[in-house]
Design a protein around this motif. Structure first.
Motif, PDB file in Angstrom:
ATOM      1  N   ILE A 105      -9.182   1.201   2.013  1.00  0.00           N
ATOM      2  CA  ILE A 105     -10.747   0.798   0.763  1.00  0.00           C
ATOM      3  C   ILE A 105     -10.877  -0.447   0.899  1.00  0.00           C
ATOM      4  CG2 ILE A 105     -11.005   0.901  -1.137  1.00  0.00           C
ATOM      5  CD1 ILE A 105      -9.103   3.813  -1.632  1.00  0.00           C
ATOM      6  N   LYS A 106     -11.539  -0.510   1.374  1.00  0.00           N
ATOM      7  CA  LYS A 106     -12.578  -2.776   1.363  1.00  0.00           C
ATOM      8  C   LYS A 106     -11.260  -3.074  -0.124  1.00  0.00           C
ATOM      9  CE  LYS A 106     -16.352  -3.702   3.533  1.00  0.00           C
ATOM     10  NZ  LYS A 106     -17.123  -4.169   3.248  1.00  0.00           N
ATOM     11  N   GLN A 107     -11.266  -2.594  -1.074  1.00  0.00           N
ATOM     12  CA  GLN A 107     -10.367  -3.136  -2.448  1.00  0.00           C
ATOM     13  C   GLN A 107      -8.748  -3.162  -1.990  1.00  0.00           C
ATOM     14  OE1 GLN A 107     -11.958  -4.559  -4.655  1.00  0.00           O
ATOM     15  NE2 GLN A 107     -14.284  -4.217  -4.190  1.00  0.00           N
ATOM     16  N   MET A 108      -8.319  -2.668  -1.439  1.00  0.00           N
ATOM     17  CA  MET A 108      -6.916  -2.820  -0.400  1.00  0.00           C
ATOM     18  C   MET A 108      -6.291  -4.231  -0.087  1.00  0.00           C
ATOM     19  SD  MET A 108      -6.114  -0.667  -2.838  1.00  0.00           S
ATOM     20  CE  MET A 108      -3.626  -0.573  -2.224  1.00  0.00           C
ATOM     21  N   VAL A 109      -7.638  -4.840   0.362  1.00  0.00           N
ATOM     22  CA  VAL A 109      -7.473  -6.018   1.596  1.00  0.00           C
ATOM     23  C   VAL A 109      -7.128  -7.439   0.725  1.00  0.00           C
ATOM     24  CG1 VAL A 109      -8.689  -7.306   3.224  1.00  0.00           C
ATOM     25  CG2 VAL A 109      -8.926  -4.570   3.157  1.00  0.00           C
ATOM     26  N   ILE A 110      -6.120  -8.147   1.221  1.00  0.00           N
ATOM     27  CA  ILE A 110      -5.987  -9.349   0.346  1.00  0.00           C
ATOM     28  C   ILE A 110      -5.899 -10.000   1.195  1.00  0.00           C
ATOM     29  CG2 ILE A 110      -4.627  -7.912  -1.672  1.00  0.00           C
ATOM     30  CD1 ILE A 110      -1.953  -9.187   0.351  1.00  0.00           C
ATOM     31  N   ASP A 111      -6.507 -10.789   2.146  1.00  0.00           N
ATOM     32  CA  ASP A 111      -6.307 -11.593   2.923  1.00  0.00           C
ATOM     33  C   ASP A 111      -6.874 -10.834   4.363  1.00  0.00           C
ATOM     34  OD1 ASP A 111      -6.424 -14.069   3.872  1.00  0.00           O
ATOM     35  OD2 ASP A 111      -4.006 -13.930   5.100  1.00  0.00           O
ATOM     36  N   VAL A 112      -8.308 -12.168   4.348  1.00  0.00           N
ATOM     37  CA  VAL A 112      -9.082 -11.995   6.198  1.00  0.00           C
ATOM     38  C   VAL A 112      -8.414 -13.625   6.714  1.00  0.00           C
ATOM     39  CG1 VAL A 112     -11.049 -11.688   6.904  1.00  0.00           C
ATOM     40  CG2 VAL A 112     -10.376 -10.240   4.730  1.00  0.00           C
ATOM     41  N   ARG A 113      -8.055 -12.943   7.628  1.00  0.00           N
ATOM     42  CA  ARG A 113      -7.950 -14.149   9.041  1.00  0.00           C
ATOM     43  C   ARG A 113      -8.851 -13.819   9.878  1.00  0.00           C
ATOM     44  NH1 ARG A 113      -1.221 -12.556   9.537  1.00  0.00           N
ATOM     45  NH2 ARG A 113      -1.187 -13.193   7.144  1.00  0.00           N
ATOM     46  N   GLY A 114      -9.435 -14.456  10.559  1.00  0.00           N
ATOM     47  CA  GLY A 114     -10.277 -14.737  11.919  1.00  0.00           C
ATOM     48  C   GLY A 114     -10.400 -14.036  13.316  1.00  0.00           C
ATOM     49  N   LYS A 115     -10.760 -14.135  13.746  1.00  0.00           N
ATOM     50  CA  LYS A 115     -11.361 -13.599  15.069  1.00  0.00           C
ATOM     51  C   LYS A 115      -9.690 -14.312  16.037  1.00  0.00           C
ATOM     52  CE  LYS A 115     -14.938 -11.467  15.777  1.00  0.00           C
ATOM     53  NZ  LYS A 115     -16.352 -11.293  16.280  1.00  0.00           N
ATOM     54  N   ASN A 116      -9.947 -15.092  16.204  1.00  0.00           N
ATOM     55  CA  ASN A 116      -8.698 -16.721  16.519  1.00  0.00           C
ATOM     56  C   ASN A 116      -7.784 -16.792  16.012  1.00  0.00           C
ATOM     57  OD1 ASN A 116     -10.698 -16.183  18.659  1.00  0.00           O
ATOM     58  ND2 ASN A 116     -11.870 -18.288  18.476  1.00  0.00           N
TER      59      ASN A 116
END
Length: 123
Positions: A105-116
């Motif tokens: 579920i999207k709400q469980m995401v706490i951090d997004v890192r880029g592709k690189n």
């Protein structure tokens, strides 16, 4: 002796009855303005220390989730790190290892890192 005791009791009652019959002076409490002036700073403190920071974190998290795209490396609240293979409206398909895909579920995401951006090592 008994008559003397009765006389003293009667005299004491006659003296104290007017005092008991009088209305007690009303204790006036603080005015409404002073109460408002007391609680206004407390309300402001709660707003700036608790409510406003939570609203800002919520806005930041919502923007983070809306900008997830294919190829981003994400970290979930459970500590799972994976690469997004298929973003959706409410759910994401995440590849944890080669051939291992899960839906979260999207709400469980706490951090997004880029592709690189590399994944931090647990050294």
């Amino acid at each position: 002796m008994l008559t003397r005791l009765a006389t003293l009791t009667t005299a004491a009652a006659v003296v104290t009855l007017p005092a008991l019959a009088q209305a007690a002076p009303s204790a006036s409490g603080p005015s409404i303005m002073s109460q408002v002036l007391l609680f206004l700073p407390l309300i402001l403190i709660f707003y700036f220390l608790l409510i406003r920071p939570q609203q800002q974190r919520s806005k930041k998290h919502k923007a983070l989730i809306e900008n997830i795209k294919k190829g981003d490396t994400i970290v979930t609240s459970g500590g799972i790190v994976g690469k997004v293979t298929k973003p959706g409206d409410e759910e994401l398909t995440v590849e944890l290892a080669e051939g291992v895909r899960v839906q979260i579920i999207k709400q469980m995401v706490i951090d997004v890192r880029g592709k690189n951006q590399p994944v931090a090592a647990n050294d």
